[in-house]
Design an enzyme around this catalytic site. Structure first.
Site, PDB file in Angstrom:
ATOM      1  N   GLY A   1      45.996  45.521  39.568  1.00  0.00           N
ATOM      2  CA  GLY A   1      46.899  45.267  38.452  1.00  0.00           C
ATOM      3  C   GLY A   1      47.358  46.572  37.832  1.00  0.00           C
ATOM      4  N   ILE A   2      46.977  46.786  36.571  1.00  0.00           N
ATOM      5  CA  ILE A   2      47.452  47.964  35.844  1.00  0.00           C
ATOM      6  C   ILE A   2      46.892  49.275  36.414  1.00  0.00           C
ATOM      7  CG2 ILE A   2      47.931  46.734  33.694  1.00  0.00           C
ATOM      8  CD1 ILE A   2      45.293  47.795  32.581  1.00  0.00           C
TER       9      ILE A   2
ATOM     10  N   SER B   1      41.456  46.485  40.634  1.00  0.00           N
ATOM     11  CA  SER B   1      42.326  47.669  40.646  1.00  0.00           C
ATOM     12  C   SER B   1      43.768  47.399  41.066  1.00  0.00           C
ATOM     13  CB  SER B   1      41.751  48.811  41.506  1.00  0.00           C
ATOM     14  OG  SER B   1      40.611  49.364  40.887  1.00  0.00           O
TER      15      SER B   1
ATOM     16  N   GLY C   1      45.081  42.702  30.888  1.00  0.00           N
ATOM     17  CA  GLY C   1      44.939  42.042  32.188  1.00  0.00           C
ATOM     18  C   GLY C   1      43.766  41.079  32.242  1.00  0.00           C
ATOM     19  N   VAL C   2      43.075  41.089  33.383  1.00  0.00           N
ATOM     20  CA  VAL C   2      41.918  40.216  33.614  1.00  0.00           C
ATOM     21  C   VAL C   2      40.860  40.448  32.531  1.00  0.00           C
ATOM     22  CG1 VAL C   2      39.966  39.797  35.175  1.00  0.00           C
ATOM     23  CG2 VAL C   2      42.273  39.975  36.101  1.00  0.00           C
ATOM     24  N   ASP C   3      40.617  41.703  32.212  1.00  0.00           N
ATOM     25  CA  ASP C   3      39.589  42.068  31.229  1.00  0.00           C
ATOM     26  C   ASP C   3      39.860  41.389  29.886  1.00  0.00           C
ATOM     27  OD1 ASP C   3      37.371  43.404  30.170  1.00  0.00           O
ATOM     28  OD2 ASP C   3      38.429  45.294  29.899  1.00  0.00           O
TER      29      ASP C   3
ATOM     30  N   ASP D   1      44.174  31.280  37.662  1.00  0.00           N
ATOM     31  CA  ASP D   1      43.631  32.025  36.531  1.00  0.00           C
ATOM     32  C   ASP D   1      42.111  32.097  36.679  1.00  0.00           C
ATOM     33  OD1 ASP D   1      42.634  32.816  34.037  1.00  0.00           O
ATOM     34  OD2 ASP D   1      43.952  31.474  32.904  1.00  0.00           O
ATOM     35  N   ILE D   2      41.563  33.287  36.821  1.00  0.00           N
ATOM     36  CA  ILE D   2      40.119  33.439  37.042  1.00  0.00           C
ATOM     37  C   ILE D   2      39.310  32.892  35.869  1.00  0.00           C
ATOM     38  CG2 ILE D   2      39.896  35.799  36.115  1.00  0.00           C
ATOM     39  CD1 ILE D   2      38.042  36.296  38.643  1.00  0.00           C
TER      40      ILE D   2
END
Length: 169
Positions: free
Chosen positions: A124-125, A122, A32-34, A10-11
């Site tokens: 992921g979704i 890019s 997502g990450v964001d 997990d970042i």
């Protein structure tokens, strides 16, 4: 020379000078990450993103560009937000994806960051095939002159980890 390391995880749990956010152009959080970075980092990140939107980035951050904010409650000094391109089988957007890594490293250099944690931008979704995303990420980091000492790719799942591992000798 910049060391490239891989971590599966997990970042938002990484300790680094800068954590790169695969942001959307609004800079106001998302999925997502964001979304994870905004949730774990807390409201200070969103406050700075809103200030950026009110000043320099009224229309949002352009694809392939990068900008930094505080890291809030994350174990980092900064979050570098970059907007990756959506994958398109009809149009080669590889240069925009490479630009995300170059621009993030440029911002990291301006900040004096020595360790930078990247997600698979890019992949992921936004639908970029993971093998190609890994190739572009690793090739671009290797080709970019930077004072960053360690680039850490933090991969969420085994498939992404394996794709990035295949790009390293």
């Amino acid at each position: 020379m910049t060391a490239i390391t891989l971590v599966r995880g997990d970042i938002t749990r990484q300790s680094a000078d800068a954590i790169v956010n695969a942001a959307n152009s609004s800079l106001l959080g998302g999925g997502g990450v964001d979304g994870a970075i905004h949730r774990r980092g807390g409201p200070a990140i969103l406050e700075e993103c809103r200030a950026l939107r009110a000043s320099r980035y009224g229309r949002g951050l352009a694809t392939g560009k990068a900008v930094a904010t505080t890291a809030g409650a994350l174990d980092a000094r900064w979050v570098i937000h970059t907007v990756g391109p959506r994958f398109s089988p009809q149009e080669d957007r590889s240069e925009l994806l490479a630009s995300c890594y170059r621009e993030s490293l440029r911002v990291a250099d301006e900040l004096g960051a020595r360790t930078v944690a990247f997600p698979a931008v890019s992949a992921g979704i936004y639908g970029w095939p993971i093998d190609d995303a890994a190739r572009i990420a690793v090739e671009t980091v290797r080709a970019t002159e930077t004072a960053v000492e360690e680039v850490r790719f933090v991969l969420f799942d085994e498939q992404a980890y394996e794709a990035f591992a295949a790009q390293l000798p």
